[in-house]
Scaffold this motif. Structure first.
Motif, PDB file in Angstrom:
ATOM      1  N   LYS A 297     -66.677  -8.825  60.052  1.00 32.35           N
ATOM      2  CA  LYS A 297     -67.025  -9.387  58.744  1.00 32.35           C
ATOM      3  C   LYS A 297     -68.054  -8.520  58.032  1.00 32.35           C
ATOM      4  O   LYS A 297     -67.979  -8.319  56.820  1.00 32.35           O
ATOM      5  CB  LYS A 297     -67.557 -10.814  58.903  1.00 32.35           C
ATOM      6  N   PHE A 298     -69.015  -7.988  58.798  1.00 27.79           N
ATOM      7  CA  PHE A 298     -70.030  -7.112  58.207  1.00 27.79           C
ATOM      8  C   PHE A 298     -69.386  -5.848  57.645  1.00 27.79           C
ATOM      9  O   PHE A 298     -69.670  -5.446  56.513  1.00 27.79           O
ATOM     10  CB  PHE A 298     -71.092  -6.749  59.254  1.00 27.79           C
ATOM     11  N   ILE A 299     -68.523  -5.224  58.429  1.00 26.88           N
ATOM     12  CA  ILE A 299     -67.848  -4.001  57.991  1.00 26.88           C
ATOM     13  C   ILE A 299     -67.021  -4.272  56.734  1.00 26.88           C
ATOM     14  O   ILE A 299     -67.058  -3.515  55.772  1.00 26.88           O
ATOM     15  CB  ILE A 299     -66.985  -3.416  59.133  1.00 26.88           C
ATOM     16  N   LYS A 300     -66.295  -5.367  56.738  1.00 28.87           N
ATOM     17  CA  LYS A 300     -65.481  -5.745  55.577  1.00 28.87           C
ATOM     18  C   LYS A 300     -66.364  -5.968  54.347  1.00 28.87           C
ATOM     19  O   LYS A 300     -66.051  -5.504  53.242  1.00 28.87           O
ATOM     20  CB  LYS A 300     -64.678  -7.015  55.901  1.00 28.87           C
ATOM     21  N   ALA A 301     -67.496  -6.644  54.563  1.00 30.04           N
ATOM     22  CA  ALA A 301     -68.404  -6.924  53.448  1.00 30.04           C
ATOM     23  C   ALA A 301     -68.950  -5.635  52.836  1.00 30.04           C
ATOM     24  O   ALA A 301     -69.069  -5.528  51.611  1.00 30.04           O
ATOM     25  CB  ALA A 301     -69.550  -7.812  53.924  1.00 30.04           C
ATOM     26  N   THR A 302     -69.272  -4.655  53.670  1.00 28.98           N
ATOM     27  CA  THR A 302     -69.804  -3.396  53.124  1.00 28.98           C
ATOM     28  C   THR A 302     -68.752  -2.670  52.300  1.00 28.98           C
ATOM     29  O   THR A 302     -69.080  -2.064  51.282  1.00 28.98           O
ATOM     30  CB  THR A 302     -70.330  -2.466  54.230  1.00 28.98           C
ATOM     31  N   THR A 303     -67.498  -2.728  52.712  1.00 30.10           N
ATOM     32  CA  THR A 303     -66.453  -2.028  51.960  1.00 30.10           C
ATOM     33  C   THR A 303     -66.167  -2.710  50.623  1.00 30.10           C
ATOM     34  O   THR A 303     -65.725  -2.051  49.685  1.00 30.10           O
ATOM     35  CB  THR A 303     -65.147  -1.903  52.768  1.00 30.10           C
ATOM     36  N   LEU A 304     -66.438  -4.001  50.527  1.00 30.89           N
ATOM     37  CA  LEU A 304     -66.231  -4.716  49.264  1.00 30.89           C
ATOM     38  C   LEU A 304     -67.199  -4.273  48.173  1.00 30.89           C
ATOM     39  O   LEU A 304     -66.976  -4.536  46.990  1.00 30.89           O
ATOM     40  CB  LEU A 304     -66.352  -6.228  49.483  1.00 30.89           C
ATOM     41  N   LEU A 305     -68.249  -3.575  48.559  1.00 28.82           N
ATOM     42  CA  LEU A 305     -69.228  -3.092  47.586  1.00 28.82           C
ATOM     43  C   LEU A 305     -68.787  -1.813  46.878  1.00 28.82           C
ATOM     44  O   LEU A 305     -69.352  -1.452  45.853  1.00 28.82           O
ATOM     45  CB  LEU A 305     -70.570  -2.847  48.288  1.00 28.82           C
ATOM     46  N   GLN A 306     -67.786  -1.131  47.411  1.00 28.71           N
ATOM     47  CA  GLN A 306     -67.409   0.175  46.875  1.00 28.71           C
ATOM     48  C   GLN A 306     -66.945   0.112  45.415  1.00 28.71           C
ATOM     49  O   GLN A 306     -67.413   0.885  44.585  1.00 28.71           O
ATOM     50  CB  GLN A 306     -66.325   0.824  47.738  1.00 28.71           C
ATOM     51  N   ALA A 307     -66.025  -0.773  45.093  1.00 32.02           N
ATOM     52  CA  ALA A 307     -65.495  -0.837  43.716  1.00 32.02           C
ATOM     53  C   ALA A 307     -66.578  -1.165  42.698  1.00 32.02           C
ATOM     54  O   ALA A 307     -66.698  -0.467  41.674  1.00 32.02           O
ATOM     55  CB  ALA A 307     -64.336  -1.836  43.640  1.00 32.02           C
ATOM     56  N   PRO A 308     -67.415  -2.186  42.929  1.00 29.06           N
ATOM     57  CA  PRO A 308     -68.465  -2.449  41.939  1.00 29.06           C
ATOM     58  C   PRO A 308     -69.479  -1.296  41.835  1.00 29.06           C
ATOM     59  O   PRO A 308     -69.987  -0.999  40.760  1.00 29.06           O
ATOM     60  CB  PRO A 308     -69.152  -3.722  42.423  1.00 29.06           C
ATOM     61  N   PHE A 309     -69.725  -0.629  42.965  1.00 26.83           N
ATOM     62  CA  PHE A 309     -70.641   0.511  42.947  1.00 26.83           C
ATOM     63  C   PHE A 309     -70.073   1.647  42.104  1.00 26.83           C
ATOM     64  O   PHE A 309     -70.795   2.276  41.323  1.00 26.83           O
ATOM     65  CB  PHE A 309     -70.913   0.969  44.381  1.00 26.83           C
ATOM     66  N   GLU A 310     -68.788   1.898  42.233  1.00 30.76           N
ATOM     67  CA  GLU A 310     -68.148   2.948  41.432  1.00 30.76           C
ATOM     68  C   GLU A 310     -68.231   2.620  39.939  1.00 30.76           C
ATOM     69  O   GLU A 310     -68.408   3.506  39.109  1.00 30.76           O
ATOM     70  CB  GLU A 310     -66.710   3.167  41.881  1.00 30.76           C
ATOM     71  N   LYS A 311     -68.120   1.356  39.602  1.00 26.53           N
ATOM     72  CA  LYS A 311     -68.228   0.948  38.203  1.00 26.53           C
ATOM     73  C   LYS A 311     -69.634   1.255  37.666  1.00 26.53           C
ATOM     74  O   LYS A 311     -69.781   1.750  36.549  1.00 26.53           O
ATOM     75  CB  LYS A 311     -67.915  -0.540  38.062  1.00 26.53           C
ATOM     76  N   VAL A 312     -70.649   0.993  38.478  1.00 25.41           N
ATOM     77  CA  VAL A 312     -72.020   1.288  38.084  1.00 25.41           C
ATOM     78  C   VAL A 312     -72.196   2.794  37.893  1.00 25.41           C
ATOM     79  O   VAL A 312     -72.841   3.239  36.935  1.00 25.41           O
ATOM     80  CB  VAL A 312     -73.030   0.741  39.129  1.00 25.41           C
ATOM     81  N   LEU A 313     -71.619   3.592  38.787  1.00 27.49           N
ATOM     82  CA  LEU A 313     -71.742   5.048  38.676  1.00 27.49           C
ATOM     83  C   LEU A 313     -71.094   5.574  37.395  1.00 27.49           C
ATOM     84  O   LEU A 313     -71.601   6.513  36.781  1.00 27.49           O
ATOM     85  CB  LEU A 313     -71.126   5.745  39.893  1.00 27.49           C
ATOM     86  N   GLN A 314     -69.985   4.969  36.995  1.00 29.97           N
ATOM     87  CA  GLN A 314     -69.322   5.375  35.753  1.00 29.97           C
ATOM     88  C   GLN A 314     -70.220   5.138  34.550  1.00 29.97           C
ATOM     89  O   GLN A 314     -70.197   5.892  33.584  1.00 29.97           O
ATOM     90  CB  GLN A 314     -68.005   4.621  35.568  1.00 29.97           C
ATOM     91  N   GLU A 315     -71.019   4.096  34.624  1.00 32.20           N
ATOM     92  CA  GLU A 315     -71.881   3.732  33.507  1.00 32.20           C
ATOM     93  C   GLU A 315     -73.225   4.472  33.514  1.00 32.20           C
ATOM     94  O   GLU A 315     -73.747   4.816  32.467  1.00 32.20           O
ATOM     95  CB  GLU A 315     -72.145   2.219  33.525  1.00 32.20           C
ATOM     96  N   CYS A 316     -73.772   4.725  34.701  1.00 30.77           N
ATOM     97  CA  CYS A 316     -75.148   5.228  34.803  1.00 30.77           C
ATOM     98  C   CYS A 316     -75.291   6.738  35.007  1.00 30.77           C
ATOM     99  O   CYS A 316     -76.320   7.299  34.651  1.00 30.77           O
ATOM    100  CB  CYS A 316     -75.871   4.519  35.941  1.00 30.77           C
ATOM    101  N   HIS A 317     -74.353   7.392  35.618  1.00 28.41           N
ATOM    102  CA  HIS A 317     -74.386   8.839  35.874  1.00 28.41           C
ATOM    103  C   HIS A 317     -75.694   9.307  36.523  1.00 28.41           C
ATOM    104  O   HIS A 317     -76.419  10.139  35.958  1.00 28.41           O
ATOM    105  CB  HIS A 317     -74.154   9.630  34.570  1.00 28.41           C
ATOM    106  N   PRO A 318     -76.011   8.825  37.720  1.00 29.95           N
ATOM    107  CA  PRO A 318     -77.259   9.244  38.378  1.00 29.95           C
ATOM    108  C   PRO A 318     -77.181  10.694  38.862  1.00 29.95           C
ATOM    109  O   PRO A 318     -76.107  11.269  38.977  1.00 29.95           O
ATOM    110  CB  PRO A 318     -77.357   8.285  39.568  1.00 29.95           C
ATOM    111  N   ASP A 319     -78.344  11.268  39.128  1.00 26.06           N
ATOM    112  CA  ASP A 319     -78.419  12.645  39.633  1.00 26.06           C
ATOM    113  C   ASP A 319     -78.110  12.732  41.119  1.00 26.06           C
ATOM    114  O   ASP A 319     -77.686  13.771  41.617  1.00 26.06           O
ATOM    115  CB  ASP A 319     -79.805  13.238  39.367  1.00 26.06           C
ATOM    116  N   CYS A 320     -78.388  11.666  41.845  1.00 31.37           N
ATOM    117  CA  CYS A 320     -78.033  11.609  43.265  1.00 31.37           C
ATOM    118  C   CYS A 320     -77.949  10.150  43.698  1.00 31.37           C
ATOM    119  O   CYS A 320     -78.370   9.252  42.968  1.00 31.37           O
ATOM    120  CB  CYS A 320     -79.024  12.382  44.136  1.00 31.37           C
ATOM    121  N   ILE A 321     -77.394   9.954  44.885  1.00 32.02           N
ATOM    122  CA  ILE A 321     -77.255   8.611  45.450  1.00 32.02           C
ATOM    123  C   ILE A 321     -77.918   8.614  46.818  1.00 32.02           C
ATOM    124  O   ILE A 321     -77.665   9.512  47.628  1.00 32.02           O
ATOM    125  CB  ILE A 321     -75.767   8.238  45.632  1.00 32.02           C
TER     126      ILE A 321
END
Length: 141
Positions: free
Chosen positions: A4-28
């Motif tokens: 369940k923990f592993i599954k939960a961490t992977t569910l964060l990928q899509a929303p994180f990518e959306k944030v990256l599209q909007e914010c354009h950080p220099d590093c992660i």
């Protein structure tokens, strides 16, 4: 709970990518438990640093145990072994190792940790919790 923990961490990928599209950080700087963050960072051309909340010493000792497997050369769970490639004679016993290391068991968690290690090796570097704490102490925070 591990699955369940592993599954939960992977569910964060899509929303994180959306944030990256909007914010354009220099590093992660992403926790070690987010191995997908290395591929996500590469997708957006952003360097990814892996965060480990542990100390440099603990991480180094774990890596030496992983690489050299000194625990496989002792005959009992209580017989001490020296962790190779560390200064001094740092001794551990099998009893002090995590179950997945001691038992050399392939399970969901050990497979996940291998993926985390592979992602770390493809990242731009590592940030450790002990160094962050020391830096904050020097800044007076």
């Amino acid at each position: 709970m591990t699955t369940k923990f592993i599954k939960a961490t992977t569910l964060l990928q899509a929303p994180f990518e959306k944030v990256l599209q909007e914010c354009h950080p220099d590093c992660i700087v992403a926790d070690m438990f987010f191995p997908w963050a290395t591929d996500t960072a590469a997708k957006f051309g952003i360097p990814r640093l892996v965060f480990h909340g542990t100390s440099n010493f603990a991480l180094s000792a774990a890596e030496c145990v992983r690489l050299y497997e000194p625990h496989k050369k002792v005959s009992s769970d209580s017989e001490p072994f020296v962790v190779p490639d560390l200064p001094g004679d740092i001794k551990l016993t099998k009893k002090q190792l995590p179950d997945y290391v001691r038992e050399n068991a392939e399970n969901d968690f050990s497979t996940f940790l291998k993926a985390c290690k592979e992602a770390e090796l493809r990242s731009f570097g590592v940030v450790l919790g002990s160094e962050i704490c020391m830096s904050l102490q020097r800044l007076g925070t």
